[in-house]
Design a protein around this motif. Structure first.
Motif, mmCIF file in Angstrom:
data_model
loop_
_atom_site.group_PDB
_atom_site.id
_atom_site.type_symbol
_atom_site.label_atom_id
_atom_site.label_comp_id
_atom_site.label_asym_id
_atom_site.label_seq_id
_atom_site.Cartn_x
_atom_site.Cartn_y
_atom_site.Cartn_z
ATOM 1 N N PHE A 75 4.049 16.972 133.243
ATOM 2 C CA PHE A 75 4.559 17.156 131.874
ATOM 3 C C PHE A 75 4.140 18.524 131.321
ATOM 4 O O PHE A 75 4.928 19.194 130.665
ATOM 5 C CB PHE A 75 4.032 16.035 130.963
ATOM 6 N N GLU A 79 6.681 21.825 130.228
ATOM 7 C CA GLU A 79 6.659 22.558 128.956
ATOM 8 C C GLU A 79 6.563 24.060 129.196
ATOM 9 O O GLU A 79 7.236 24.852 128.550
ATOM 10 C CB GLU A 79 5.506 22.075 128.072
ATOM 11 N N PHE A 82 9.931 25.430 130.248
ATOM 12 C CA PHE A 82 10.918 25.537 129.175
ATOM 13 C C PHE A 82 10.518 26.578 128.131
ATOM 14 O O PHE A 82 11.374 27.157 127.470
ATOM 15 C CB PHE A 82 11.191 24.157 128.555
ATOM 16 N N TYR A 97 13.770 13.596 138.625
ATOM 17 C CA TYR A 97 14.399 13.486 137.305
ATOM 18 C C TYR A 97 13.474 13.847 136.151
ATOM 19 O O TYR A 97 13.859 13.738 134.980
ATOM 20 C CB TYR A 97 14.920 12.057 137.109
ATOM 21 N N LEU A 98 12.251 14.303 136.462
ATOM 22 C CA LEU A 98 11.252 14.447 135.400
ATOM 23 C C LEU A 98 11.686 15.379 134.268
ATOM 24 O O LEU A 98 11.265 15.193 133.126
ATOM 25 C CB LEU A 98 9.917 14.932 135.979
ATOM 26 N N PRO A 101 15.230 14.803 130.574
ATOM 27 C CA PRO A 101 15.272 14.726 129.111
ATOM 28 C C PRO A 101 15.204 16.118 128.467
ATOM 29 O O PRO A 101 15.843 16.366 127.445
ATOM 30 C CB PRO A 101 14.028 13.910 128.755
ATOM 31 N N LEU A 102 14.452 17.024 129.063
ATOM 32 C CA LEU A 102 14.334 18.376 128.525
ATOM 33 C C LEU A 102 15.593 19.188 128.803
ATOM 34 O O LEU A 102 16.122 19.868 127.921
ATOM 35 C CB LEU A 102 13.125 19.074 129.155
ATOM 36 N N ARG A 104 18.589 18.225 129.358
ATOM 37 C CA ARG A 104 19.700 17.711 128.564
ATOM 38 C C ARG A 104 19.706 18.328 127.176
ATOM 39 O O ARG A 104 20.748 18.630 126.622
ATOM 40 C CB ARG A 104 19.553 16.191 128.452
ATOM 41 N N ARG A 105 18.525 18.535 126.609
ATOM 42 C CA ARG A 105 18.431 19.006 125.229
ATOM 43 C C ARG A 105 18.372 20.523 125.103
ATOM 44 O O ARG A 105 18.736 21.058 124.064
ATOM 45 C CB ARG A 105 17.201 18.385 124.568
ATOM 46 N N ASP A 106 17.882 21.214 126.131
ATOM 47 C CA ASP A 106 17.647 22.648 125.973
ATOM 48 C C ASP A 106 18.810 23.514 126.448
ATOM 49 O O ASP A 106 18.800 24.718 126.234
ATOM 50 C CB ASP A 106 16.342 23.061 126.679
ATOM 51 N N LEU A 126 18.912 5.145 135.867
ATOM 52 C CA LEU A 126 18.418 6.440 135.421
ATOM 53 C C LEU A 126 19.439 7.542 135.675
ATOM 54 O O LEU A 126 19.790 8.310 134.773
ATOM 55 C CB LEU A 126 17.108 6.776 136.129
ATOM 56 N N GLU A 129 22.380 7.209 133.400
ATOM 57 C CA GLU A 129 22.096 7.714 132.058
ATOM 58 C C GLU A 129 22.230 9.243 132.023
ATOM 59 O O GLU A 129 22.754 9.802 131.068
ATOM 60 C CB GLU A 129 20.680 7.297 131.643
ATOM 61 N N PHE A 130 21.729 9.900 133.069
ATOM 62 C CA PHE A 130 21.726 11.368 133.084
ATOM 63 C C PHE A 130 22.814 11.902 134.022
ATOM 64 O O PHE A 130 22.590 12.874 134.740
ATOM 65 C CB PHE A 130 20.349 11.867 133.539
#
Lengths: 349, 349
Positions: A75, A79, A82, A97-98, A101-102, A104-106, A126, A129-130
């Motif tokens: 994690f 960060e 990104f 897939y870790l 979530p990042l 997708r948003r960035d 999973l 979803e992605f």
């Protein structure tokens, strides 16, 4: 091109011992640097690379006795990635897939090579979803459980051209290289050797989880005079071990997503006798680099027919299809597609 | 208030067997509903609640033999939570740091109760990276390794008022309840019982990881005629087991972040003799609800002095400090602070 390579932290890049993913990330990273790209490698601090290394933890986690929470380090690494995303034209992830979530948003330009088996039921919801995440497979067979994922390409692994030495003369033993575990079926290799009457050398590690299986099922089979168990071996020994063999036996019983050892063998000129499954039909060219078999009788027959194959042809196929140079070219092509597509999307917006 | 409770998926809410976090999430959720809030619980599909349940997976993962990748289910759940984030005034997480990358980017009103021990070295860099995330501790002692985190409050756990029955008469045995593991030190409880000459009943589960320790260290100690090993017990038996005891022995040797069994005991009126460590000084009031001890001699002396304590007073302290009603009020207060602060920030922007 400014490229970030994001490796798992379980092993160093390259790994000190076992670790297929980190090994391939190393080959790819070094080749991208050689081809003139500006590469940043996010990996454990004990990694060695000619790229710029961003150490996400001091030591690779599997060897770190004090590590109790591996996810926490991943994690923190993500960060960091990104925070510096605008310094890269493309970010290439190898951490499953870790980062989804990042990513997708960035809205960064990114792609993931999936290195593991995908037929685990937990994974389907999973990846569903992605499902917009661009992913690269390491064999076409690997995709079977998730055909609807956003597959960009299959990029087969490659090895540095001179890592393994071509040996024109066939050896006199069969080789098995890998882990001792039920799905690797070293017992089949032993049975084949006995039926053919040829020595079998087994270079293998035994994970703690497989200790019981080794002791109860495999150890008794090792008493045969044709069988020699040499334990776990390093890169230099591997070159000798594979190169001096008559054939590699790859008797798997699971959908192996790639199987690096098959291309390591043919890099030495050593043909492969492999059971059908996973990536095998994509890597082994029957009658050229080995044979694909369906059962014991078939395998015994195939081993006998290996004598008629050309070791030179094996090496040629390796040089055409499985070098790190070819792998890096394939990836750069995918990177270029993704960058161009993202620019189109940005301009349209 | 529209509240989302986000539970881990390892156990159902409430858990079928062991599982402190999921048990507390259940108590809190039911009490929030009772207090008139509109509560949505994200949890495994085999959970039971009077809130609206959003099932993130069919079965709790620890009991699901087919589950090989627990993290994948948590990732899917978090996407569901964030897809519906605008339907909640506050999202209350109980999944450690898993949502931090999302919460950081999505700017929702959220808070996390940290349920585990925080003295694991891997965690410091992670909580440092995410130091702006609002977090709630379950004891002040739990905060020690991460004093610089964005602590909002300590909210002690609470139990439904009538879950345990007050029993005015002191029993004639010592009770030990928990897991058999080195840091729980059931061996100390046995030694205390022998020195005092009072029977000890041990209600405990033995995890697979602790089987070796149980067989080699603890099993031989159970042969003493004063000691009775009753195995793992459920909620109903627990009420009898704790309520009928003379005292609960809590001889821990690690920084236990809370220790639910201590408040379960005093809910029955049963005093606690606890070794100093973790949350013990915050939960046990010496001379009222039990004694805090530093060693064996001290513990033996304390057990003798338990006879002079009032079981009624234990129950009173429970009712004042450790009911689910009080816990829910504390949380709602924190939720209100966070919502108000986020509105100020939004208006200023």
């Amino acid at each position: 091109m400014r490229i970030a390579q994001v490796a798992p932290l379980y092993e160093s890049v390259p790994p000190k011992y076992y670790g297929g993913t980190e090994r391939v990330v190393s080959y790819l990273t070094e080749e991208l640097v050689r081809q003139g790209h500006e590469v940043t490698l996010f990996a454990s601090g004990d990694s060695e690379t000619s790229a710029r290394l961003v150490a996400a933890c001091q030591r690779s986690l599997r060897l770190d006795k004090h590590c109790q929470n591996q996810m926490a380090h991943h994690f923190v690494m993500l960060e960091r990635v990104f925070q510096h995303a605008d310094k890269f034209d493309i970010i290439h992830f190898h951490v499953d897939y870790l980062h989804f979530p990042l990513s997708r948003r960035d809205g960064i330009t990114q792609v993931t090579t999936l290195h593991g088996r995908l037929d685990i039921p937990d994974l389907a919801p999973l990846y569903q979803e992605f499902c917009e995440m661009p992913v690269i497979s390491i064999s076409n067979g690997q995709r079977d459980p998730l055909p609807w994922a956003n597959w960009q390409a299959t990029v087969y692994h490659g090895l540095p051209r001179n890592l393994y030495r071509f040996r024109p003369e066939a050896g006199r033993y069969l080789a098995f290289l890998g882990r001792i575990s039920p799905e690797k079926r070293v017992d089949r290799a032993i049975e084949i050797a006995k039926q053919v009457g040829m020595p079998l050398k087994i270079a293998a590690k035994v994970d703690r989880v497989d200790k019981g299986y080794f002791d109860s099922v495999i150890a008794p089979l090792l008493r045969d005079s044709l069988v020699e168990f040499v334990g776990e071996i390093g890169d230099i020994e591997k070159d000798e071990f594979l190169g001096n063999a008559y054939a590699l036996i790859f008797p798997i019983d699971w959908p192996e997503p790639f199987g690096l050892v098959m291309i390591e063998a043919i890099a030495c000129g050593t043909p492969v006798v492999a059971y059908r499954g996973g990536a095998v039909p994509e890597l082994v060219e029957p009658g050229h680099t080995g044979f694909i078999v369906e059962g014991l009788e078939d395998a015994v027959e195939a081993v006998r027919r290996v004598a008629g194959l050309s070791r030179k042809r094996c090496r040629e196929v390796f040089e055409q299809r499985f070098t790190a140079t070819r792998m890096a070219h394939d990836y750069v092509q995918q990177f270029e597609h993704l960058i161009a597509r993202n620019e189109e999307v940005s301009e349209a917006a």
